[in-house]
Write an enzyme that holds these catalytic residues in place. Sequence first.
Site, short mmCIF file in Angstrom:
data_model
loop_
_atom_site.label_atom_id
_atom_site.label_comp_id
_atom_site.label_asym_id
_atom_site.label_seq_id
_atom_site.Cartn_x
_atom_site.Cartn_y
_atom_site.Cartn_z
CB THR A 156 -41.96 -11.58 71.30
OG1 THR A 156 -42.31 -12.93 71.63
CG2 THR A 156 -40.70 -11.57 70.47
CB ILE A 174 -39.94 -11.62 65.62
CG1 ILE A 174 -39.26 -12.14 66.89
CG2 ILE A 174 -38.99 -11.70 64.44
CD1 ILE A 174 -38.99 -13.65 66.88
CG ASN A 231 -42.42 -13.28 61.97
OD1 ASN A 231 -41.46 -13.64 62.65
ND2 ASN A 231 -43.48 -12.68 62.51
CB SER A 239 -37.55 -21.84 66.29
OG SER A 239 -37.27 -22.00 67.67
CE1 TYR A 274 -42.83 -22.49 67.48
CE2 TYR A 274 -40.99 -22.89 68.96
CZ TYR A 274 -41.64 -22.08 68.06
OH TYR A 274 -41.12 -20.85 67.72
CG ASP A 285 -50.74 -10.48 62.43
OD1 ASP A 285 -51.55 -11.20 63.04
OD2 ASP A 285 -49.57 -10.30 62.84
CB VAL A 316 -37.23 -13.44 70.64
CG1 VAL A 316 -37.09 -11.97 70.26
CG2 VAL A 316 -36.37 -14.31 69.73
P1 NAD Z 1 -46.05 -12.98 68.58
O1 NAD Z 1 -47.14 -13.83 69.13
O2 NAD Z 1 -45.62 -11.75 69.31
O3 NAD Z 1 -46.37 -12.58 67.06
C1 NAD Z 1 -46.86 -13.55 66.15
C2 NAD Z 1 -47.77 -12.86 65.14
O4 NAD Z 1 -48.25 -13.87 64.24
C3 NAD Z 1 -49.00 -12.21 65.81
O5 NAD Z 1 -49.17 -10.88 65.34
C4 NAD Z 1 -50.14 -13.11 65.40
O6 NAD Z 1 -51.39 -12.43 65.27
C5 NAD Z 1 -49.64 -13.65 64.06
N1 NAD Z 1 -50.33 -14.89 63.74
C6 NAD Z 1 -50.46 -15.99 64.51
N2 NAD Z 1 -51.25 -16.89 63.92
C7 NAD Z 1 -51.62 -16.36 62.73
C8 NAD Z 1 -52.45 -16.81 61.66
N3 NAD Z 1 -53.10 -17.99 61.70
N4 NAD Z 1 -52.57 -16.00 60.59
C9 NAD Z 1 -51.97 -14.78 60.55
N5 NAD Z 1 -51.19 -14.31 61.52
C10 NAD Z 1 -51.02 -15.09 62.60
O7 NAD Z 1 -44.82 -14.00 68.41
P2 NAD Z 1 -43.25 -13.79 68.12
O8 NAD Z 1 -42.55 -14.23 69.34
O9 NAD Z 1 -42.96 -12.46 67.52
O10 NAD Z 1 -43.03 -14.93 67.03
C11 NAD Z 1 -42.92 -14.65 65.65
C12 NAD Z 1 -42.26 -15.83 64.97
O11 NAD Z 1 -41.00 -16.08 65.56
C13 NAD Z 1 -43.04 -17.15 65.08
O12 NAD Z 1 -42.96 -17.85 63.86
C14 NAD Z 1 -42.30 -17.90 66.16
O13 NAD Z 1 -42.43 -19.29 66.02
C15 NAD Z 1 -40.87 -17.44 65.90
N6 NAD Z 1 -39.97 -17.55 67.05
C16 NAD Z 1 -40.22 -16.90 68.20
C17 NAD Z 1 -39.32 -17.04 69.25
C18 NAD Z 1 -39.53 -16.35 70.57
O14 NAD Z 1 -38.81 -16.70 71.54
N7 NAD Z 1 -40.43 -15.37 70.69
C19 NAD Z 1 -38.18 -17.83 69.11
C20 NAD Z 1 -37.96 -18.49 67.90
C21 NAD Z 1 -38.86 -18.33 66.86
#
Ligand code: NAD
Length: 256
Positions: free
Chosen positions: A185, A18, A79, A137, A150, A37, A183
């Site tokens: 991802t 995302i 994010n 979320s 979570y 990141d 999502v």
């Molecule tokens: P993803 O794992 O593809 O991306 C997450 C990014 O956050 C990664 O690039 C990772 O390196 C970075 N990250 C993680 N821990 C970190 C840290 N300690 N310091 C710096 N960067 C860090 O995940 P995503 O699915 O794109 O999720 C992004 C956001 O969306 C998150 O907050 C997640 O909770 C939220 N979300 C995701 C979904 C889903 O279904 N994918 C649904 C609701 C909410």
Amino acid sequence: MHDLVGRRVIVTGGASGIGLATALVLARRGARVAVLDLHVDVPTPLLGFQADMTDGTEVAAAVNAAVAALGGLDGLVNNAGIGAVGTVEDNPDEQWRHVFDVNVLGVVRSTRAALPHLRASAARPDAPTAAVVNTASIVATAGLPQRALYSASKGAVQSLTLAMAADHVAEGIRVNCVNPGTVDTPWVERLLQAAPNPTAERAALSARQPTGRLVASDEVAAAIAYLLSPAANSITGTALAVDGGMQGLRLPGEPR
Ligand code: NAD
């Protein structure tokens, strides 16, 4: 659409999923975008700054370096986040601390570092409001099984969004969150690959959403871009669901 020309934005967790989709859509709409990141191998024109959200010194240094490179700051997308699977019995205290450290305190650290710069942006006489968008979320507002830790962390993000919106509205800084459903991802792909039958699990997750499919990263990115944009200048303290109807709809045939 070029409604973000000249806007300077930081996206945490912007190297994947995302966050990456958001950073790219903001750049396409004219913004200058810096990604914070753990790993910052990001495509041009994005600027990458390494920071672990659990380390306040690193986050502050990366925010300041990003602001220097961007020439100021008008928007922040909080994010970066990690997941956890289990009931309230399953996750050890150390994991609770770590997930809250990333998902909740991470938002605190980046926002704290960004606020002086966002204030400077909002104080310019001709400028639209500055804006913060947090990625919460569906689990902030709906109980899903095996997501105790979570969910608690994302509920905290939604509550923090409201409190920050109240604290900073008079300074011209808007604060909102997006609440995505499931999502498509790399994160969800990792969860699917860990399941006994990834194909069946994907079908089950898709069926859980009234639209019958997973949300696309670009769809969440578009919602975040909207909340950052001047079109949302009267919107603060909201949670925008991007969940295929999962939170709001009760369709015939669903369990009651
Ligand atoms: P993803 O794992 O593809 O991306 C997450 C990014 O956050 C990664 O690039 C990772 O390196 C970075 N990250 C993680 N821990 C970190 C840290 N300690 N310091 C710096 N960067 C860090 O995940 P995503 O699915 O794109 O999720 C992004 C956001 O969306 C998150 O907050 C997640 O909770 C939220 N979300 C995701 C979904 C889903 O279904 N994918 C649904 C609701 C909410």
